[in-house]
Design an enzyme around this catalytic site. Structure first.
Site, PDB file in Angstrom:
ATOM      1  N   ASP A 178      38.760 -13.097 -23.531  1.00 40.61           N
ATOM      2  CA  ASP A 178      39.654 -14.041 -22.858  1.00 40.61           C
ATOM      3  C   ASP A 178      39.144 -14.438 -21.478  1.00 40.61           C
ATOM      4  OD1 ASP A 178      41.138 -13.770 -25.106  1.00 40.61           O
ATOM      5  OD2 ASP A 178      42.958 -13.035 -24.131  1.00 40.61           O
TER       6      ASP A 178
ATOM      7  N   ARG B 131      48.797  -4.373  -9.885  1.00 43.42           N
ATOM      8  CA  ARG B 131      48.568  -5.782  -9.560  1.00 43.42           C
ATOM      9  C   ARG B 131      48.375  -6.058  -8.067  1.00 43.42           C
ATOM     10  NH1 ARG B 131      46.762  -5.203 -14.125  1.00 43.42           N
ATOM     11  NH2 ARG B 131      47.784  -6.158 -15.912  1.00 43.42           N
TER      12      ARG B 131
ATOM     13  N   ASP C  99      52.945 -10.553 -15.076  1.00 46.15           N
ATOM     14  CA  ASP C  99      51.755 -10.390 -14.254  1.00 46.15           C
ATOM     15  C   ASP C  99      51.385 -11.648 -13.483  1.00 46.15           C
ATOM     16  OD1 ASP C  99      51.347  -7.737 -14.704  1.00 46.15           O
ATOM     17  OD2 ASP C  99      49.953  -8.008 -16.355  1.00 46.15           O
TER      18      ASP C  99
ATOM     19  N   SER D 283      48.235  -6.067 -27.736  1.00 46.06           N
ATOM     20  CA  SER D 283      47.445  -6.160 -26.507  1.00 46.06           C
ATOM     21  C   SER D 283      47.620  -4.882 -25.696  1.00 46.06           C
ATOM     22  CB  SER D 283      47.874  -7.372 -25.674  1.00 46.06           C
ATOM     23  OG  SER D 283      49.200  -7.203 -25.207  1.00 46.06           O
TER      24      SER D 283
END
Length: 414
Positions: free
Chosen positions: A18, A98, A127, A181
């Protein structure tokens, strides 16, 4: 934003399919130079392939940074001082990573003269919010590119076709639909999507990657002792370790004993519910130990105030407000509360369970003399409790008398 406005962009790059597609898309769409940044947060993967992949794709400025110590010391440990859990159970493993990634993105943008940063978060998740709020808090003028919100690629087939058109290698195992995922770091792993989307279907065994099945864990108890200094874990079984080394050891203990599995349906900040499978082996052990350490070192009302404010603090982290003034204000209060949270906690680990068996501190507020059922030699006069109860009962008795009078009046009027 206008394509010509972007000259150089720093991409949060995993080296996977990705983000490799995003890299090429940025070059094609914006005609800009791309800098890649890959963070080692203890996800357990070899990161040099990401560097080689970036080189293969023609990138000249490549950052692969080991952030494990900073991650645990400056982000995970401060969060655990608060005993932060979102919606009662989630230990915020993805959320807390993050702000650190964003911080480094902004630093690299400044170092390289980039005018934009980019991430691979989708338009449906949390996110994207976390990355962008953190970036704007650190640089209000930075431009943020979110390809999943902007491009026309809509399916796995579209991604594969784009990769083939631009000579991006596609491993055989990436050509089919991924069963779910995964996002991982030293604190936890999270699995979402595909086979996990029905919250009424039990997660397949192969989803769990960080822990053994609690039912298959050893039949023997594992006993450990965690040492604390000012609220942070500093040793295991008397051996002092760096934050990341200590946390890795706790992860090993948790993995082997089937500790830290969570099947959760949570409320995302963007408004939808999602089902996730989380594994937080070391963090689950640390949370139990830290609360035990606080139980003998924190004043009652100080501990209760922390517990009242914790959901607010956890929500700020979950929603992406690590760099907000309210989170920092709460952190200052939390850190002040940890001044005497020092000592040791004994634990037994067994088949998914963390059992506190002892706690000791040179600053303990626990007094055997006060709580004993034996002769306390005058340390506590039980007769004092009578006045204490009468004073606290005063408002309740006053209310009760009023209610009695009102009921008698109603009966008389009937």
């Amino acid at each position: 934003m206008a394509q010509g406005d972007i000259k150089k962009v720093v991409l949060a790059y995993s080296g996977g399919l990705d983000t490799s597609i995003i890299l090429k898309w940025l070059q094609a769409e914006y005609g800009c130079e791309v800098v890649t940044f890959t963070a080692d947060l203890g996800q357990g993967e070899e990161l040099e392939p990401a560097r080689r992949k970036a080189e293969l794709l023609g990138i000249r400025e490549i950052y692969v940074d080991d952030l494990r110590e900073e991650f645990i010391r400056d982000f995970v440990f401060p969060m655990f001082r608060a005993n932060a859990v979102y919606e009662g159970v989630y230990l915020l493993g993805t959320s807390i990573a993050r702000p650190l990634i964003s911080k480094r993105l902004i630093e690299i943008a400044e170092e390289t003269g980039a005018d934009a940063v980019a991430h691979g978060a989708t338009g449906k998740g949390n996110d994207q919010v976390r990355f962008e709020l953190a970036c704007y808090a650190l640089n209000p003028d930075i431009k943020v590119i979110a390809p999943w919100r902007d491009w026309t690629l809509k399916s796995r087939t579209d991604l594969i076709e784009f990769a083939e058109q631009h000579q991006i290698p596609v491993p055989k195992d990436k050509r089919g639909e991924a069963p779910f995922s995964v996002d991982a770091n030293m604190l936890h792993s999270s699995s979402e999507g595909k086979v996990l989307e029905d919250p009424n279907e039990e997660a397949p065994d192969y989803v769990f990657q960080r822990t053994v099945d609690p039912l298959s864990a050893p039949d023997e108890v594992t006993e450990i002792e965690i040492g604390f200094e000012k609220g942070d874990a500093c040793s295991i079984n008397g051996v002092h370790m760096s934050p990341a080394t200590l946390f890795a050891k706790l992860n090993d203990y948790g993995r082997d004993n089937g500790i830290g599995r969570l099947d959760l349906v949570e409320n995302r900040f963007v408004g939808m519910k999602s089902r996730g499978i989380y594994e937080t082996p070391g963090g689950t052990i640390l949370l139990s130990a830290h609360r035990a350490m606080e139980s003998i070192t924190l004043d009652r009302d100080a501990a209760h105030l922390k517990d009242e404010l914790m959901p607010r603090y956890a929500k700020l982290i979950y929603n992406g407000f690590w760099f907000s003034p309210d989170r920092e204000m709460l952190q200052a209060m939390i850190d002040k509360s940890q001044e005497f949270v020092t000592g040791t906690v004994k634990l037994k680990l067994y088949k998914g369970n963390v059992i506190v068996t002892g706690r000791a501190s040179p600053y303990s507020l626990y007094s055997e003399e006060l709580v004993t059922f034996e002769d306390d030699h005058g340390a506590y006069d039980q007769k004092d409790a009578a006045g204490f109860i009468r004073l606290n009962a005063l408002r309740l008795r006053t209310l009760a008398k009023r209610n009695q009078m009102n009921k008698a009046k109603e009966l008389a009027d009937a």
